[in-house]
Scaffold this motif. Sequence first.
Motif, short mmCIF file in Angstrom:
data_model
loop_
_atom_site.label_atom_id
_atom_site.label_comp_id
_atom_site.label_asym_id
_atom_site.label_seq_id
_atom_site.Cartn_x
_atom_site.Cartn_y
_atom_site.Cartn_z
N ASN A 131 3.74 14.04 -9.49
CA ASN A 131 4.76 15.09 -9.50
C ASN A 131 5.59 15.06 -10.77
O ASN A 131 6.44 15.93 -10.98
CB ASN A 131 5.67 14.95 -8.30
N GLY A 132 5.41 14.03 -11.58
CA GLY A 132 6.12 13.94 -12.84
C GLY A 132 7.53 13.40 -12.71
O GLY A 132 8.29 13.44 -13.66
N SER A 133 7.88 12.87 -11.58
CA SER A 133 9.22 12.31 -11.41
C SER A 133 9.14 11.13 -10.47
O SER A 133 8.77 11.27 -9.31
CB SER A 133 10.19 13.35 -10.85
N ALA A 134 9.48 9.98 -10.96
CA ALA A 134 9.45 8.77 -10.13
C ALA A 134 10.79 8.48 -9.49
O ALA A 134 10.93 7.55 -8.73
CB ALA A 134 9.03 7.57 -10.98
N ARG A 154 0.83 -1.22 0.00
CA ARG A 154 0.00 0.00 0.00
C ARG A 154 0.86 1.26 0.00
O ARG A 154 0.62 2.19 -0.79
CB ARG A 154 -0.90 -0.01 1.23
N LEU A 155 1.88 1.30 0.85
CA LEU A 155 2.73 2.48 0.93
C LEU A 155 3.51 2.72 -0.35
O LEU A 155 3.67 3.86 -0.80
CB LEU A 155 3.68 2.35 2.13
N SER A 156 4.00 1.63 -0.94
CA SER A 156 4.77 1.78 -2.19
C SER A 156 3.87 2.25 -3.32
O SER A 156 4.28 3.06 -4.17
CB SER A 156 5.45 0.46 -2.55
N MET A 157 2.62 1.78 -3.34
CA MET A 157 1.69 2.24 -4.37
C MET A 157 1.35 3.72 -4.19
O MET A 157 1.27 4.47 -5.16
CB MET A 157 0.41 1.40 -4.34
N GLU A 158 1.17 4.13 -2.95
CA GLU A 158 0.90 5.55 -2.68
C GLU A 158 2.07 6.41 -3.11
O GLU A 158 1.90 7.49 -3.69
CB GLU A 158 0.59 5.74 -1.20
N GLU A 159 3.28 5.93 -2.83
CA GLU A 159 4.48 6.70 -3.21
C GLU A 159 4.62 6.76 -4.72
O GLU A 159 4.96 7.82 -5.27
CB GLU A 159 5.72 6.07 -2.58
N ASP A 160 4.34 5.64 -5.40
CA ASP A 160 4.42 5.64 -6.86
C ASP A 160 3.40 6.60 -7.46
O ASP A 160 3.69 7.33 -8.42
CB ASP A 160 4.18 4.23 -7.41
#
Length: 538
Positions: free
Chosen positions: A524-527, A512-518
């Motif tokens: 923001n246009g930058s992964a 869940r946290l990694s999906m939210e961060e992605d």
Amino acid sequence: MDLDFNGDVASLDAELLQLPEVSPLAIKANPCVAEKLFDQWLSLPETNSLVKSLLNNAKGGGPLNVAGGSSTNAAASNSLPSMFPAGSTPPLSPRSSSGSPRIMKQRAGPSALGSPLKLVNEPVKELIPQFYFLNGRPPPNELKERCLFRINQFFYGHMDGLQMHEFKPVTKEICKLPSFFSTALFRKIDVDCTGVVTRDAFVDYWINGNMLTKDIATQIYIILKQPDVKYLAQDDFKPVLRELLSTHPGLEFLQSTPEFQERYAETVIYRIFYYVNRSGNGRLTLRELKRSNLIAAMQHADEEEDINKVLRYFSYEHFYVIYCKFWELDTDHDFLIDKENLIRYGNHALTYRIVDRIFSQVPRKFTSKVEGKMGYEDFVYFILSEEDKSSEPSLEYWFKCIDLDGNGIITRNEMQFFYEEQLHRMECMAQEPVLFEDILCQIVDMISPEDESYFTLRDLKGSKLSGSVFNILFNLNKFMAFETRDPFLIRQERENPTLTDWDRFAHREYIRLSMEEDAEDASNGSADVWDESLEAPF
């Protein structure tokens, strides 16, 4: 004196006369005298009665109490009548005891009648090998020679000794320790901080110091602990974790963010002490170390390139979940959280009453020096207890919270005190309330306590459903989930019985946290840009 004798002298054994007053040799030398003496003996009234008694015993099948054919049985000879009146026995001429055949026969062994005194062999002194060694059992010669051969191979061509970066193969191959113990072992041997460890210094420490024969838990304990103490403190693990962070391929990505390296190391240490230091005093003993799975987890971390597969203590994903959960609650980012912060945990899952008990520091004293604030270490203990109520540390943590008077038992009134708030919350959420009397019956069926009027910690540890009991009392979300159990989740648990509740929770939360961060990075246009707000505390 001339006597005529016409009998068969050979049929008369002189020793059968049993005359202690006359030597058998003298009788054998004068057979006629022996015959006369025998006739005279038979004419005695005592002899007549003795013979009749023997005949009667023989006819009746009774035992014949008669002396055997040995002249050494003085008791038997005294029972027969003597031909010489008392006091009229002539004295015998003095002779050497070694030349007497009677003495010789006595020394030969026990009589034919059997002596009540049995021959006792001298006890054999059994040599008990030494079983206690002050500094540990020395290695057997074969093991010692084999180890010396290996040492000579590793130190060949290094007459001045090995430097720290060259010492890891020795730690791994000879000492059979995890490779990230190399620095700690090197410094333990290099007490003068010369920067090198010579062959002789290593042999003196590892072989002559009897480290070779100790089990791996004792070896690690001795290497990590400080001199003159009998426990491990949290700081003793820091050198090992620093080397793990600098050398493990699964943690290389953290080398660009040293502040998170430090947080990872702290989290691992807190998890170690949560599970292993069962006394909870911050002093980890050798006994606690041996009873834990920490050594196996260290060896697993050394062999496994993917650190996230080492679920016990070392998983980076688990650290990520713990740290992000703390960061979400710490709204002002002072690395401290208060009651109002904690009440938001799990989407307001906990009751105010249980949060009050946590902040009263009943289950565990806070390490935070700020009054009314919980630090990061305190939060680690809380989240591990909250998300895996099947573990013993968790059961002890929550048992202390519910046991209001601290008498070691949980009563009906104490459970009702905490459930009242749950009941009120269900009513506010328009949920059908479940009366406490019904809940109490359900809890008794789940735990099966020895005495149904109260619950002990032993009762809770003996049941697999104890965690659900605590959820019923103060975690509404998990209580509702327990009442409406998802068959899919139940099947998942059965398919992976080795996974703990904490493992499953951490896995779900990390996704869940990694999906939210992605999603945030995509918006923001930058992964590839790291969220600088996460670095604010540092």
